[in-house]
Design an enzyme around this catalytic site. Sequence first.
Site, PDB file in Angstrom:
ATOM      1  N   ARG A 105       0.808  -1.230   0.000  1.00  0.00           N
ATOM      2  CA  ARG A 105       0.000   0.000   0.000  1.00  0.00           C
ATOM      3  C   ARG A 105       0.840   1.278   0.000  1.00  0.00           C
ATOM      4  O   ARG A 105       0.373   2.324   0.437  1.00  0.00           O
ATOM      5  CB  ARG A 105      -0.998   0.026   1.157  1.00  0.00           C
ATOM      6  CG  ARG A 105      -1.993  -1.136   1.133  1.00  0.00           C
ATOM      7  CD  ARG A 105      -3.217  -0.880   1.977  1.00  0.00           C
ATOM      8  NE  ARG A 105      -4.031  -2.090   2.061  1.00  0.00           N
ATOM      9  CZ  ARG A 105      -3.900  -2.985   3.041  1.00  0.00           C
ATOM     10  NH1 ARG A 105      -3.027  -2.813   4.005  1.00  0.00           N
ATOM     11  NH2 ARG A 105      -4.680  -4.060   3.045  1.00  0.00           N
TER      12      ARG A 105
ATOM     13  N   ARG B 103      -3.523  22.755 -17.054  1.00  0.00           N
ATOM     14  CA  ARG B 103      -2.629  21.605 -17.197  1.00  0.00           C
ATOM     15  C   ARG B 103      -2.711  21.040 -18.615  1.00  0.00           C
ATOM     16  O   ARG B 103      -1.754  20.446 -19.113  1.00  0.00           O
ATOM     17  CB  ARG B 103      -2.975  20.532 -16.166  1.00  0.00           C
ATOM     18  CG  ARG B 103      -1.912  19.442 -16.065  1.00  0.00           C
ATOM     19  CD  ARG B 103      -2.025  18.676 -14.749  1.00  0.00           C
ATOM     20  NE  ARG B 103      -1.079  17.573 -14.693  1.00  0.00           N
ATOM     21  CZ  ARG B 103      -0.779  16.910 -13.582  1.00  0.00           C
ATOM     22  NH1 ARG B 103      -1.362  17.232 -12.442  1.00  0.00           N
ATOM     23  NH2 ARG B 103       0.085  15.920 -13.585  1.00  0.00           N
TER      24      ARG B 103
ATOM     25  N   LYS C  37       2.704  11.256 -11.996  1.00  0.00           N
ATOM     26  CA  LYS C  37       1.963  10.246 -12.755  1.00  0.00           C
ATOM     27  C   LYS C  37       2.795   8.984 -12.910  1.00  0.00           C
ATOM     28  O   LYS C  37       3.924   9.037 -13.382  1.00  0.00           O
ATOM     29  CB  LYS C  37       1.594  10.786 -14.139  1.00  0.00           C
ATOM     30  CG  LYS C  37       0.510  11.836 -14.102  1.00  0.00           C
ATOM     31  CD  LYS C  37       0.070  12.207 -15.515  1.00  0.00           C
ATOM     32  CE  LYS C  37      -1.103  13.170 -15.477  1.00  0.00           C
ATOM     33  NZ  LYS C  37      -1.541  13.543 -16.836  1.00  0.00           N
TER      34      LYS C  37
ATOM     35  N   ASN D   7      -0.199  19.690 -23.122  1.00  0.00           N
ATOM     36  CA  ASN D   7      -0.446  18.808 -24.267  1.00  0.00           C
ATOM     37  C   ASN D   7      -0.282  19.513 -25.618  1.00  0.00           C
ATOM     38  O   ASN D   7      -0.699  18.965 -26.636  1.00  0.00           O
ATOM     39  CB  ASN D   7      -1.849  18.205 -24.163  1.00  0.00           C
ATOM     40  CG  ASN D   7      -1.935  17.213 -23.019  1.00  0.00           C
ATOM     41  OD1 ASN D   7      -1.024  16.417 -22.809  1.00  0.00           O
ATOM     42  ND2 ASN D   7      -3.019  17.267 -22.262  1.00  0.00           N
TER      43      ASN D   7
ATOM     44  N   HIS E  26       0.084  12.296 -30.866  1.00  0.00           N
ATOM     45  CA  HIS E  26      -0.429  10.961 -30.554  1.00  0.00           C
ATOM     46  C   HIS E  26      -0.979  10.280 -31.798  1.00  0.00           C
ATOM     47  O   HIS E  26      -0.848   9.063 -31.969  1.00  0.00           O
ATOM     48  CB  HIS E  26      -1.520  11.047 -29.478  1.00  0.00           C
ATOM     49  CG  HIS E  26      -0.977  11.330 -28.109  1.00  0.00           C
ATOM     50  ND1 HIS E  26      -1.738  11.875 -27.095  1.00  0.00           N
ATOM     51  CD2 HIS E  26       0.253  11.129 -27.578  1.00  0.00           C
ATOM     52  CE1 HIS E  26      -0.988  12.012 -26.009  1.00  0.00           C
ATOM     53  NE2 HIS E  26       0.221  11.566 -26.277  1.00  0.00           N
TER      54      HIS E  26
END
Lengths: 360, 360
Positions: free
Chosen positions: A118, A238, A140, A242, A249
């Site tokens: 955990r 945020r 992340k 990108n 992508h």
Amino acid sequence: MQTLSVKLPERHYPIHIGPGLLARSDLLTPHIAGRQVMIVTNEAVAPHYLERLKAGLTDYTVAEVILPDGEATKTLASVERIWDALLAHGFNRRCTLIALGGGVIGDMTGFAAACYQRGVAFIQVPTTLLSQVDSSVGGKTGVNHPRGKNMIGAFWQPKVVINDTSVLATLPDRELSAGLAEVIKYGLIRDEAFLGWLESNMAGLRALDDEALTYAIRRSCEIKAEVVVLDETEQGIRAHLNLGHTFGHAIEAAMGYGNWLHGEAVGAGMVMAATLSHHFGDLDEQALHRVRDVIGQAGLPLHAPREMNSARFLELMRLDKKMLDERLRLVLLSALGQACINDDVDPATVIELIDNFPRA
Amino acid sequence: MQTLSVKLPERHYPIHIGPGLLARSDLLTPHIAGRQVMIVTNEAVAPHYLERLKAGLTDYTVAEVILPDGEATKTLASVERIWDALLAHGFNRRCTLIALGGGVIGDMTGFAAACYQRGVAFIQVPTTLLSQVDSSVGGKTGVNHPRGKNMIGAFWQPKVVINDTSVLATLPDRELSAGLAEVIKYGLIRDEAFLGWLESNMAGLRALDDEALTYAIRRSCEIKAEVVVLDETEQGIRAHLNLGHTFGHAIEAAMGYGNWLHGEAVGAGMVMAATLSHHFGDLDEQALHRVRDVIGQAGLPLHAPREMNSARFLELMRLDKKMLDERLRLVLLSALGQACINDDVDPATVIELIDNFPRA
């Protein structure tokens, strides 16, 4: 060496940046909980840097997991190998995991740390320019699933990040350029002065000048930290991170991951975003020229893949999870050093852009 | 119906307790993020309660995963089945997972939610008494690894917990008794008045009196919440929640998980801990008698397994991760309603206790 402190709600952690830091165990050991250390690395990195890192850890019980290199390794099965090794060595909940490698190793090691008993301590030692500027901030972690990238993961913050600019000496030129795409992105979205500095110092960066690299990495991490803190829930600015990524992508997905490096696809994608911003009247001809020029100077492609027509682009861009249904939602530039979101882009405009965009 | 609010650092969540709550979709829907709901349940629970739960969710896209019953299911492979189903149905990061089942289903579903797209919403609908009093508070989720129980997991809090006392009607008597072991534990460690209430109301609880069950579950969750809030880092009094568990884990490990239910092993373990507390002069003869009596009234064993001698107990107790090396660390009672930690127990004393403890 420069040090940046990243402020989290409950604690701060340092990012150290500079040459020769891998040998500086004094930067590492204050952040190691307990006596048990597991280093996770890959077959490309281990021969160069594993022993150098271990040399500073003689006071600890050190074990290691050496995974294959590449994005195909970023699976739950690889993370299970890390958990198996931790348990086989009897590592307890006061152990510390160190990620020694690029983004794939960092993402997997962070996820393994987040879920072992955990949650245990975790240290990032990124060995690519891309991971030094991208994985140092944000927390992340995760792995890919056959049905999608980064679908399984957690937010888990490192105790410290060691960005050793010397390790970039063994990085292939193409990967250095790919990392520079993200560095340029930070200038484009938030800091025109930094963009100007990059225009003046690109040659030094590509020649691995330690001072230039240290500054570029520091400023990139600073900008990312500002953006992440301003928008912890990922609803607003945020998304600026990108810039170029929706086009990018699509290129990665169409060409197969690894054929176009992530940074190469983002580089071309940022040129496409800038071209669209010019079309909307937000960037003048000279500004668009500066964007193209700095991306080209970094050794990145200024064209799209020959194999991709506008229909294929649109199809893949619509799959991107950051897009709405009917109109396209894109990160564009309202000026150099200032990103904006346009969530009402007419697909016909994008088709025209792509049809007229240079091919290799 | 009674409602308890669990206070977390950043938000509160409600635990609703009472009969017939499974049909009360008005308790559920305010906590469902988005329009996509995944119910995770098992083959024993689904035939009884899945349709009843789904009947209140007609406004949502509902999918389900039905896993086999039992502790052997609590693996990463089962959690992967949940992730596969989420992705196969195209569930996004605004989806909600509902755990409909006992502790195994709750632990796995919570872990699946914690790591799907780095964390999605999660609702607990526990269907055993044990999970209603134990899993409602604390946020522990995870799975077993071949080398240890609960080795892989995360802390992840539910948005709401629905404790429907009516669903206990289909619970086997042995499992009801096993759940009562944890209820008694809360009285023993922190509330003598609640212990007295249990002594007076045990028959009603075993006869599934809704009012008695509602109060017992509410008070158990309250006490657990108090203890967890007082000790978020698990260094101090949270260990009190392990009364009887070090002995109990040894019994479970020796006898094979499932042969002795967890609550049965904890019941016998609490009698052992109370006997040791009597030996140390903290419980008088009458108090020890009350402990034995209430545990017996709950239908729990007052003996240890015939197969286990003191050497086997000691060997397994030393493996328990909560123990120090040389001397034994045990949760004991300084009085009825008051637990204490003794981390300097002479193994010889424990051996004598076990040698003289009744066998089946």
